[in-house]
Design an enzyme around this catalytic site. Structure first.
Site, PDB file in Angstrom:
ATOM      1  N   SER A  63       0.804  -1.218   0.000  1.00  0.00           N
ATOM      2  CA  SER A  63       0.000   0.000   0.000  1.00  0.00           C
ATOM      3  C   SER A  63       0.841   1.275   0.000  1.00  0.00           C
ATOM      4  O   SER A  63       1.652   1.491  -0.890  1.00  0.00           O
ATOM      5  CB  SER A  63      -0.927  -0.088   1.210  1.00  0.00           C
ATOM      6  OG  SER A  63      -1.780   0.993   1.297  1.00  0.00           O
ATOM      7  N   ASP A 281      -6.265   2.382  -2.830  1.00  0.00           N
ATOM      8  CA  ASP A 281      -7.474   2.203  -2.021  1.00  0.00           C
ATOM      9  C   ASP A 281      -7.716   3.380  -1.078  1.00  0.00           C
ATOM     10  O   ASP A 281      -8.637   3.349  -0.272  1.00  0.00           O
ATOM     11  CB  ASP A 281      -7.475   0.855  -1.261  1.00  0.00           C
ATOM     12  CG  ASP A 281      -6.314   0.687  -0.325  1.00  0.00           C
ATOM     13  OD1 ASP A 281      -5.491   1.605  -0.208  1.00  0.00           O
ATOM     14  OD2 ASP A 281      -6.221  -0.387   0.312  1.00  0.00           O
ATOM     15  N   ARG A 493      -1.634   4.268  20.240  1.00  0.00           N
ATOM     16  CA  ARG A 493      -1.959   2.857  19.976  1.00  0.00           C
ATOM     17  C   ARG A 493      -0.796   2.212  19.219  1.00  0.00           C
ATOM     18  O   ARG A 493      -0.073   2.911  18.479  1.00  0.00           O
ATOM     19  CB  ARG A 493      -3.262   2.707  19.155  1.00  0.00           C
ATOM     20  CG  ARG A 493      -3.266   3.486  17.875  1.00  0.00           C
ATOM     21  CD  ARG A 493      -4.496   3.208  17.036  1.00  0.00           C
ATOM     22  NE  ARG A 493      -4.363   1.970  16.292  1.00  0.00           N
ATOM     23  CZ  ARG A 493      -3.712   1.840  15.138  1.00  0.00           C
ATOM     24  NH1 ARG A 493      -3.104   2.872  14.578  1.00  0.00           N
ATOM     25  NH2 ARG A 493      -3.659   0.684  14.533  1.00  0.00           N
ATOM     26  N   PRO A 494      -0.626   0.896  19.404  1.00  0.00           N
ATOM     27  CA  PRO A 494       0.427   0.243  18.621  1.00  0.00           C
ATOM     28  C   PRO A 494      -0.021   0.136  17.166  1.00  0.00           C
ATOM     29  O   PRO A 494      -1.177  -0.205  16.907  1.00  0.00           O
ATOM     30  CB  PRO A 494       0.535  -1.150  19.253  1.00  0.00           C
ATOM     31  CG  PRO A 494      -0.756  -1.367  19.967  1.00  0.00           C
ATOM     32  CD  PRO A 494      -1.361  -0.034  20.273  1.00  0.00           C
ATOM     33  N   GLY A 496      -0.534  -1.483  13.589  1.00  0.00           N
ATOM     34  CA  GLY A 496      -0.702  -2.868  13.164  1.00  0.00           C
ATOM     35  C   GLY A 496       0.116  -3.170  11.918  1.00  0.00           C
ATOM     36  O   GLY A 496       0.120  -4.301  11.426  1.00  0.00           O
ATOM     37  N   THR A 497       0.804  -2.171  11.380  1.00  0.00           N
ATOM     38  CA  THR A 497       1.543  -2.395  10.139  1.00  0.00           C
ATOM     39  C   THR A 497       3.021  -2.030  10.246  1.00  0.00           C
ATOM     40  O   THR A 497       3.787  -2.316   9.331  1.00  0.00           O
ATOM     41  CB  THR A 497       0.949  -1.547   8.981  1.00  0.00           C
ATOM     42  OG1 THR A 497       1.034  -0.172   9.357  1.00  0.00           O
ATOM     43  CG2 THR A 497      -0.481  -1.906   8.690  1.00  0.00           C
ATOM     44  N   ARG A 502       1.790   4.754  17.473  1.00  0.00           N
ATOM     45  CA  ARG A 502       1.325   5.996  16.854  1.00  0.00           C
ATOM     46  C   ARG A 502       0.747   6.928  17.920  1.00  0.00           C
ATOM     47  O   ARG A 502       0.053   6.464  18.841  1.00  0.00           O
ATOM     48  CB  ARG A 502       0.243   5.712  15.820  1.00  0.00           C
ATOM     49  CG  ARG A 502       0.761   4.965  14.622  1.00  0.00           C
ATOM     50  CD  ARG A 502      -0.191   5.090  13.451  1.00  0.00           C
ATOM     51  NE  ARG A 502       0.125   4.084  12.439  1.00  0.00           N
ATOM     52  CZ  ARG A 502       1.117   4.171  11.577  1.00  0.00           C
ATOM     53  NH1 ARG A 502       1.917   5.214  11.582  1.00  0.00           N
ATOM     54  NH2 ARG A 502       1.319   3.208  10.689  1.00  0.00           N
TER      55      ARG A 502
END
Ligand code: NG1
Ligand code: ZN
Length: 534
Positions: A63, A281, A493-494, A496-497, A502
């Site tokens: 992405s 996307d 928050r951690p 996920g990618t 963040r």
């Protein structure tokens, strides 16, 4: 399994002893570390296809991440993200030794009583990354090892694969499962809404021309191909069309996170710009404001508000009022947008954790669900009941609504479809991008990240708006936020990618926002490295 299983396995052996998990958007890592994962996911796709007895999709892309990264997403039969209950199976298969692989697969077949005589049909696509071709071959090896049937779409956008999977599984009711089918479906709907010669017709403040930043990725190639189907309905100029490096100083993520125009682009007043991300996307609009002369950005929140208000008006003109139309956002949604939706639009708004699968899932519960992440990933879902009601409605505007529904790629956020949707709405309202921007003013915001040893020490609740562990971190964040007064907000928050935590901050001025983000980042950093007593 195929008789050549061992041979295919040795071609795609696991040479890296590193744990990797199926995250927010599938697997994502440095491309050189992914060969064995791709092979194994090819096998897994054949098993999943047999379990659901339907076509499954695989997309190879990272992405908006850099060119040297890559990744893989699995797509379930309705064109949606893989069922979360299979994510742990993916992670398990990705991390075992080569020697354990065959036994583990056989055990999975047994545990899930998978009927291996079912034909496993897997559709596969890839983005423009230089590593994608090699990784795409590894997935095909995996599909062959699992005795599946490959339908190779080659170079495509992520949403094109989602679309095609749904087409296959609805016996083409959703559309023809080919690239041309995709272009025709969207272009026909767009032309019906905007006219064959829309590119020549100005509608009040709406000028039918856009400049697209293609992020040097697949979206640039595909929108150029689509131009022949769109004919004279819209003037399209494409920049960052592949001559430069993918996602480097351009594209939707750059524009959104950096809050500025792509590098080397001199914005002109009166022009409407938009950026796709690396797999098309996501979409972000931007322009140079005539009054203040500054760069302005219209993100996923503003897109959601534009679409929802348009649908609300159309529904009221066809006199269908008792419809559950809602907007789904994440914690990253700008506070001004949520305020506008609740108090001006007066529509229900739901907040869910980051990741399209969560937004999509919540949207499907409504009659019409408009969902967007602030970063520009989103779409609209329409329940069958709602579509049937509109079909039965005799009001002439109902045709407009049906064409609009055809223009939407309901399976997932799709930059091309979203662009055509937004252009149609702006024309219909006779609005310029500046008119649209005036719906509300974003609160200044900042998105930064801190690299930590182990991002997973942070867990969150309340749709990621509160830290649950480590205990004490949320109190520290609350105390910092309180210093900045009303309309200030921050959460962590951690990712996920990425290997990062963040940090998001929002406040009344950009200076305050930046300083709030930095203060919160510092407590996260101190916590991660054992400073500050947490
Ligand atoms: P992570 O890395 O989990 O924050 C990012 C985006 C998500 C989603 C995924 C998949 C932000 C803050 N996060 O996830 O919204 O788009 O990538 O691409 O934009
Ligand atoms: Zn993307």
């Amino acid at each position: 399994m195929n008789e050549n299983f061992n041979q295919l396995l040795s071609k795609n052996a696991r040479n890296i002893d590193k744990f990797i998990a199926y995250g927010t958007a599938g697997f994502r890592d440095k491309a050189i570390e992914l060969q064995h994962i791709m092979f194994r996911m090819g096998i897994l796709a054949t098993l999943r296809a047999r379990v659901v007895k339907a076509t499954i999709g695989v997309m190879i892309t990272a992405s908006h991440n850099p060119e040297e990264d890559n990744g893989l997403k699995l797509i379930d039969p309705k064109g949606e993200m893989l069922d979360p209950s299979w994510e742990s199976i993916c992670t398990y298969l990705a991390n075992i030794n080569d020697k354990e692989l065959l036994d583990s697969i056989n055990k999975l077949i047994e545990d899930k009583s998978i009927d291996m005589s079912v034909v496993a049909h897997v559709l596969i696509g890839r983005d423009t990354r230089s590593s994608s071709e090699r990784l795409h071959k590894a997935v095909i090896d995996g599909i062959q090892a699992g005795d599946g049937r490959v339908n190779d779409f080659g170079l495509v956008t992520t949403p094109q694969v989602h679309y095609a999977v749904l087409c296959f599984n609805t016996n083409e009711e959703y559309g023809e499962p080919t690239e041309v089918g995709y272009y025709k479906k969207l272009s026909n709907a767009f032309i019906k809404l905007n006219g064959e010669n829309g590119s020549q017709i100005v509608a009040n403040n709406y000028i039918p021309s856009v400049v697209i930043d293609g992020a040097n990725g697949i979206g640039a190639i595909k929108i150029k191909q689509m131009k022949q189907f769109l004919g004279n309905s819209l003037n399209i100029e494409v920049i960052n069309d592949g001559n430069g490096v993918l996602n480097a100083f351009c594209g939707a993520d750059f524009v959104k996170v950096q809050q500025r125009a792509p590098k080397d682009l001199q914005l002109e007043v009166g022009k409407r710009y938009l950026a796709f991300d690396g797999d098309a996307d996501r979409i972000i609009y931007f322009y140079k404001n005539q009054i203040d002369g500054y760069f302005h950005m219209l993100d996923g929140d503003k897109i959601a508000v534009l679409i929802a208000s348009y649908l609300k008006d159309l529904l009221s003109s066809v006199q269908i009022s008792d419809i559950d139309l809602c907007i789904v956002q994440t914690a990253y949604a700008n506070g001004s947008s949520t305020n506008y939706i609740e108090n001006i639009l007066k529509l229900p708004v739901h907040c869910v954790p980051t990741g399209v699968k969560h937004l999509h899932h919540r949207a499907l519960q409504a009659d019409i669900g408009v969902y967007f992440e602030a970063n520009g990933h989103g779409t609209v879902t329409f329940s069958n009941k709602t579509v049937n009601r509109i079909k039965l409605c005799s009001h002439e505007t109902s045709l407009k609504l049906l064409n609009f529904i055809d223009l939407v790629n309901q399976t997932v956020g799709d930059a091309i479809s979203d662009m055509l949707v937004i252009e149609s709405i702006l024309r219909s309202k006779g609005q310029s991008i500046q008119d649209w921007d005036m719906l509300y003013t974003d609160l200044p915001n900042r998105n930064i990240k801190v690299t930590v040893k182990d991002r997973n020490v942070i867990t969150t609740g309340d749709a990621e708006r509160k830290v649950l562990t480590p205990i004490g971190l949320q109190d520290k964040i609350d105390a910092i936020v309180a210093k900045y007064g009303p309309n200030s907000r921050s959460f962590v928050r951690p990712s996920g990618t990425e290997d990062a935590v963040r940090i998001y901050a929002e406040s009344t001025t950009q200076d305050n926002t930046d300083s709030l983000a930095k203060e919160v980042a510092k407590v996260v950093y101190d916590m991660a490295y054992g400073v500050g007593g947490l």
